[in-house]
Write an enzyme that holds these catalytic residues in place. Structure first.
Site, PDB file in Angstrom:
ATOM      1  N   HIS A 217       0.838  -1.206   0.000  1.00  0.00           N
ATOM      2  CA  HIS A 217       0.000   0.000   0.000  1.00  0.00           C
ATOM      3  C   HIS A 217       0.868   1.250   0.000  1.00  0.00           C
ATOM      4  O   HIS A 217       1.945   1.280   0.605  1.00  0.00           O
ATOM      5  CB  HIS A 217      -0.960   0.008   1.195  1.00  0.00           C
ATOM      6  N   ASP A 229       6.637   1.409   6.176  1.00  0.00           N
ATOM      7  CA  ASP A 229       5.211   1.083   6.121  1.00  0.00           C
ATOM      8  C   ASP A 229       4.465   2.087   5.248  1.00  0.00           C
ATOM      9  O   ASP A 229       3.931   3.064   5.767  1.00  0.00           O
ATOM     10  CB  ASP A 229       4.639   1.070   7.535  1.00  0.00           C
ATOM     11  N   GLU A 263      -4.785   1.272   2.787  1.00  0.00           N
ATOM     12  CA  GLU A 263      -4.680   0.218   3.794  1.00  0.00           C
ATOM     13  C   GLU A 263      -4.850   0.789   5.186  1.00  0.00           C
ATOM     14  O   GLU A 263      -5.540   0.203   6.034  1.00  0.00           O
ATOM     15  CB  GLU A 263      -3.335  -0.496   3.676  1.00  0.00           C
ATOM     16  N   GLU A 264      -4.242   1.935   5.440  1.00  0.00           N
ATOM     17  CA  GLU A 264      -4.296   2.523   6.779  1.00  0.00           C
ATOM     18  C   GLU A 264      -5.693   3.027   7.134  1.00  0.00           C
ATOM     19  O   GLU A 264      -5.990   3.278   8.295  1.00  0.00           O
ATOM     20  CB  GLU A 264      -3.284   3.667   6.895  1.00  0.00           C
ATOM     21  N   GLU A 290       4.515  -6.022   3.927  1.00  0.00           N
ATOM     22  CA  GLU A 290       4.135  -5.053   4.948  1.00  0.00           C
ATOM     23  C   GLU A 290       5.310  -4.736   5.867  1.00  0.00           C
ATOM     24  O   GLU A 290       6.403  -5.273   5.705  1.00  0.00           O
ATOM     25  CB  GLU A 290       2.962  -5.592   5.785  1.00  0.00           C
ATOM     26  N   HIS A 363       4.640   3.759  12.576  1.00  0.00           N
ATOM     27  CA  HIS A 363       3.554   4.754  12.657  1.00  0.00           C
ATOM     28  C   HIS A 363       3.979   6.015  13.410  1.00  0.00           C
ATOM     29  O   HIS A 363       3.183   6.599  14.138  1.00  0.00           O
ATOM     30  CB  HIS A 363       2.314   4.140  13.320  1.00  0.00           C
TER      31      HIS A 363
END
Length: 917
Positions: A217, A229, A263-264, A290, A363
């Site tokens: 993604h 990510d 995706e998030e 991922e 994140h």
């Protein structure tokens, strides 16, 4: 002879248990003497006849030298194993910067090419949150780069390159909905204008009926530039496309690359592809790329078919175990991937691979290319390329069946092992039968006393470290291990060992010789792991292969011990002692393997404690985990602790307690849970409540570590406002913008009205006494259309229309008993409950609608809906709307500017309102 031996054994025990000076041996000449004497031979003080006081004294000194030598050599061996496995575990391939393979002449996978993609996506574009301009920029960039690769392949074909694959490309923009169950909550997802970019490489129609899907993604979560990510996954796929488009077309199956744009936002784009794209029915299996970390090798942590697991065996750098598969299935790891959508909605089998080490930066604003370890892109890329090659050239993708009945694991990252559960059961029966045979024939001598001591030692190892937690909390230093994974073992390991050895001290049979105690305990360990193997196999746990390894090692070690000891006995064939070399035979393989796995365990769970909620007993979790590590690292130490009698064991226990206390006190004095590269996660939202007129700032955190004193008090001073505490349970809708993660947060709330009025140059805002929210223009709105009420059924029908210009990520929540709705992906519940509908749209998606039918008491029984919408500004570029009265003047800018180095921020601004429809 046996009576004389027993008399000598009692003399040996008394000599040690009455000795008060174990440190007297540390003179130079005695150390030399101890070094000359080999500890591999069975050292038994029964051989001392005690002739003369001087001889007795010399014997005592010699025995002490042997004790230290024996313990030192064994612990040194274990340390050496740990160092070797550490080096193997964290090694990565050397990055390649381009060129062709000198043997095959084919293009080589280039880490530098991947990093160029990652750098552009993270530095030049930035935070790629769905619905923002950056998301649109990313889409444009990827299409441009992929078109360039297609043109490059076309040019090569014109230059004479033959049999190059067909290069097809699609851009999918779709709308849809799906139910998303996560963190014990149910979320109904709606999405509009969700974008996917798809590339297919194939040999033509004959290949296109069966395809392998590679997925990554390109969007990011709030507050992160998303290098690992998942710009890394996108860069890896881009490089694989470059390589595969310039070599002969795949012979058997086509390969599809999905660059998904959501995706998030809870896996919207992958859902859109697997339920709506024209290629969805051609996909037979999926490989998902991922990341929840930024270093080390990626791990195979989900796999659901025998054929795909076997395909993974072809990769050059295998790293995966069914342990991770079983652990992820428990839900203990609060994370999820697009793999779920492909399995649930496409009924696919496949592999889910993710970078997981150093997830402190996951994140956060630090998920940048410069913090991504060298060799990581090479590792993931070569593995993914090998998979794509095998699955397109060799594999049969027809009729793949989903199963969890496969055992798989890598052996120190060097090669990969997989076999069926049927084969595993047969092996377990054979291993268990061999263990039983040694018990029947007397090679192993388990007793109830010794086996019970093992079970109690295991329980105490898990429980006793929790008393250290009480001590840490009394000292006011929780989570001090957080930024140093190994400190957790240092803090809790010694007290776990002390507890384990204390049980052995209490269960040491004074009526028996030390050798008999030693053999009984070692045999009890074999029986303990055999029983564990039987239990785990009975419930079908694929991870039971670990217990099989321990059982087999103990059985082999006891057989070795019996043979070696029996060969040295002249007057009796009965073996009642443990040869020193036996411990090396037993510990070598299981300790090496468990240590290799243990690094992954710590790398995964210690950073995870920073984001599982303020109420989570993270110190206790880590304490129990560390106790488990202490027990499983080298269980034979429990038997070895009996080797020199209770007095020596008592001193070891006291020494471990002393080490524990010193470690706790020193770490409490000098350690702090967080630093710049191991930050605390702080969540900040500036909320404008259109119903109450409030303009307030929410501060929250996701772990029980220090927060109020180091951070909230500083923000209070900054905004000259007193913070009020708000619990998540009493105010469940406070953080609806990030539902369902909001259940882990507790907040401190500050009024920002005064600060805004003092900072603005707008005199109307500065001098007005009316709520700042009164000045907001173009606020999100809900209206009801097509309202109908059927008095016979008591059903009220309406169409809810939401408009939200300049806002994204809207959340509508309400309580009612729904009869039906237009979200075709799921039926509403059959009872009255709380509903949360989250909508996410691609760039410039400013409206949505849903039809609802609910049980009402009458035509005027309106539906009360709370709406939350998120500002588009502030995601990475720190730009804010200077208003007309939105209340955003400088608040978030000031928060970001003043962020302490030890914290990382997830920040956004929202507007909330309540509507009666």
């Amino acid at each position: 002879m046996e009576a004389i031996g027993a008399l000598k054994q009692r003399h040996f025990n008394n000599a040690f248990e009455n000795d008060d000076d174990p440190l007297a041996i540390f003179s130079p000449e005695k150390l030399v003497d101890a070094a000359i004497r080999s500890p591999f031979s069975h050292f038994d003080l029964n051989t001392l006849d005690g002739e003369g006081a001087g001889k007795k004294k010399h014997s005592a000194f010699s025995s002490k030298r042997a004790i230290f030598s024996a313990w030192g050599l064994l612990l040194g061996f274990l340390t050496l194993i740990s160092m070797i496995t550490f080096q193997i575990h964290y090694s990565l391939p050397t990055p390649i910067h381009g060129g062709r393979d000198p043997v095959t002449g084919q293009p080589q996978f280039s880490e530098e090419n991947v990093r160029q993609v990652v750098r552009y996506m993270t530095r030049d574009i930035g935070y790629r949150v769905v619905g923002t301009e950056q998301e649109q920029e990313t889409k444009t960039y990827l299409i441009k780069e992929l078109s360039a690769l297609r043109e490059q392949a076309h040019i090569e074909s014109l230059r004479g390159a033959h049999d190059l694959p067909n290069f097809d490309m699609w851009v999918q923009v779709g709308d849809g909905s799906h139910r998303f169950d996560f963190m014990s909550k149910v979320v109904m997802k709606m999405y509009t204008n969700m974008t996917n970019i798809i590339v297919r490489l194939s040999c033509g129609p004959e290949c296109d009926e069966n395809s392998i899907l590679l997925n990554a993604h390109y969007d990011t979560t709030l507050g992160s530039p998303g290098a690992a990510d998942d710009a890394l996954g996108c860069g890896v796929m881009m490089e694989i496309i470059r390589i595969m488009s310039l070599r002969p077309a795949p012979k058997k199956n086509s390969v599809i690359f999905l660059f998904n744009g959501g995706e998030e936002s809870l896996q919207d784009a992958s859902h859109s592809f697997i339920t709506g794209h024209e290629l969805k029915d051609k996909v037979r299996a999926v490989v998902n790329l991922e990341a929840c970390g930024t270093s080390g090798p990626e791990v195979l942590f989900q796999a659901n078919s025998r054929e795909m697991i076997e395909a993974y065996g072809t990769v050059p750098y295998p790293h995966g175990t069914v342990l991770a598969n079983d652990l992820f299935a428990t839900g203990l790891i609060l994370s999820d991937t697009d793999f779920r959508q492909f399995v649930d909605h496409g009924n696919l089998t496949g592999l889910d691979m993710a970078v997981y080490k150093n997830s402190y930066l996951y994140h956060t604003h630090l998920d940048l290319d410069e913090f991504m370890e060298a060799g990581l892109p090479q590792h993931m890329g070569e593995n993914a390329l090998a998979l794509a090659t095998y699955l397109t050239e060799t594999a049969n993708l027809v009729n793949l069946e989903r199963t969890s009945s496969v055992v798989f694991f890598d052996v120190f990252g060097q090669f990969f092992v997989s076999y069926s559960w049927t084969a595993a059961l047969r092996a377990h029966v054979l291993i268990g039968g061999l263990a039983l045979f040694t018990m029947v024939t007397g090679v192993s001598r388990p007793a109830i006393r010794g086996t019970l001591s093992i079970l109690l030692s295991f329980i105490v190892a898990l429980l006793l470290p929790n008393f250290t937690v009480v001590l840490l909390q009394a000292l006011g230093t929780p989570m001090q291990w957080f930024s140093h994974e190994w400190l957790s073992v240092g803090l809790f390991g010694p007290v776990a060992l002390a507890g384990m050895f204390s049980i052995q001290y209490l269960f040491h049979d004074k009526r028996a010789s030390t050798a008999a105690n030693e053999l009984s305990t070692l045999s009890g360990l074999q029986l303990f792991f055999t029983m564990t193997l039987v239990g785990a196999s009975a419930v079908g746990l694929a991870s039971s292969y670990v217990f099989a390894l321990f059982t087999l090692s103990f059985t082999a070690g006891l057989m070795f011990n019996h043979k070696k000891a029996a060969s040295e006995l002249k007057n009796s064939s009965e073996v009642t002692r443990v040869e020193y070399a036996t411990y090396f035979v037993i510990t070598a393989l299981p300790t090496a393997y468990f240590t290799f796995v243990m690094y992954s365990l710590l790398d995964m769970f210690i950073p995870l404690t920073g984001r599982i909620g303020v109420d989570a007993p993270v110190d206790n979790i880590v304490a129990v985990m560390s106790g488990f590590v202490a027990f499983v690292f080298c269980p034979p130490l429990l038997a070895f602790s009996h080797r020199f009698g209770r007095a020596v064991l008592k001193r070891i226990i006291l020494g471990l307690v002393a080490v524990h206390i010193i470690t706790v006190l020193i770490s409490s004095a000098v350690m702090y849970p967080y630093d710049e590269l191991h930050p605390k996660r702080v969540f900040v939202q500036h909320l404008r409540n259109m119903t109450s007129g409030e303009s307030v700032l929410y501060l929250a955190h996701a772990d029980p570590g220090p927060f109020y004193e180091p951070y909230v008090t500083e923000v209070q001073t900054m905004f000259k406002s007193e913070a009020q505490f708000r619990s998540a349970s009493a105010n469940p809708s406070d953080w609806n913008a990030i539902y369902p993660f909001n259940q882990f947060l507790e907040s401190y709330v500050l009024d920002t009205t005064g600060y805004i009025r003092s900072q603005t140059n707008n005199k109307t805002i500065a001098e007005s006494n009316q709520p700042l929210t009164d000045l907001i223009q173009d606020a999100p709105k809900l209206i009801a259309e097509n309202i109908q009420y059927d008095p016979k059924t008591g059903l009220r029908r309406l169409t809810v229309l939401c408009t939200h210009p300049n806002y994204i990520w809207t959340v509508a929540s309400f309580d009612t008993h729904l009869a039906s709705w237009s979200l075709g992906s799921s039926d509403p519940f059959s009872y009255s409950t709380h509903y949360v509908i989250r909508h996410v749209g691609g760039h410039v998606s400013d409206s949505w609608r849903v039809d609802l039918e609910y049980y009402a008491s009458g035509p005027d029984d309106k539906l009360r809906v709370e709406l939350t919408a998120m500002e588009t500004e502030g995601f990475g570029r720190d730009t804010e709307r200077e208003l007309q009265g939105s209340g955003e003047i400088g608040v978030m800018r000031q928060i970001v500017k003043s962020r302490p180095l030890w914290a990382t921020l997830t920040y956004f601004s929202i507007l909330t309102d309540t509507f009666e429809l």
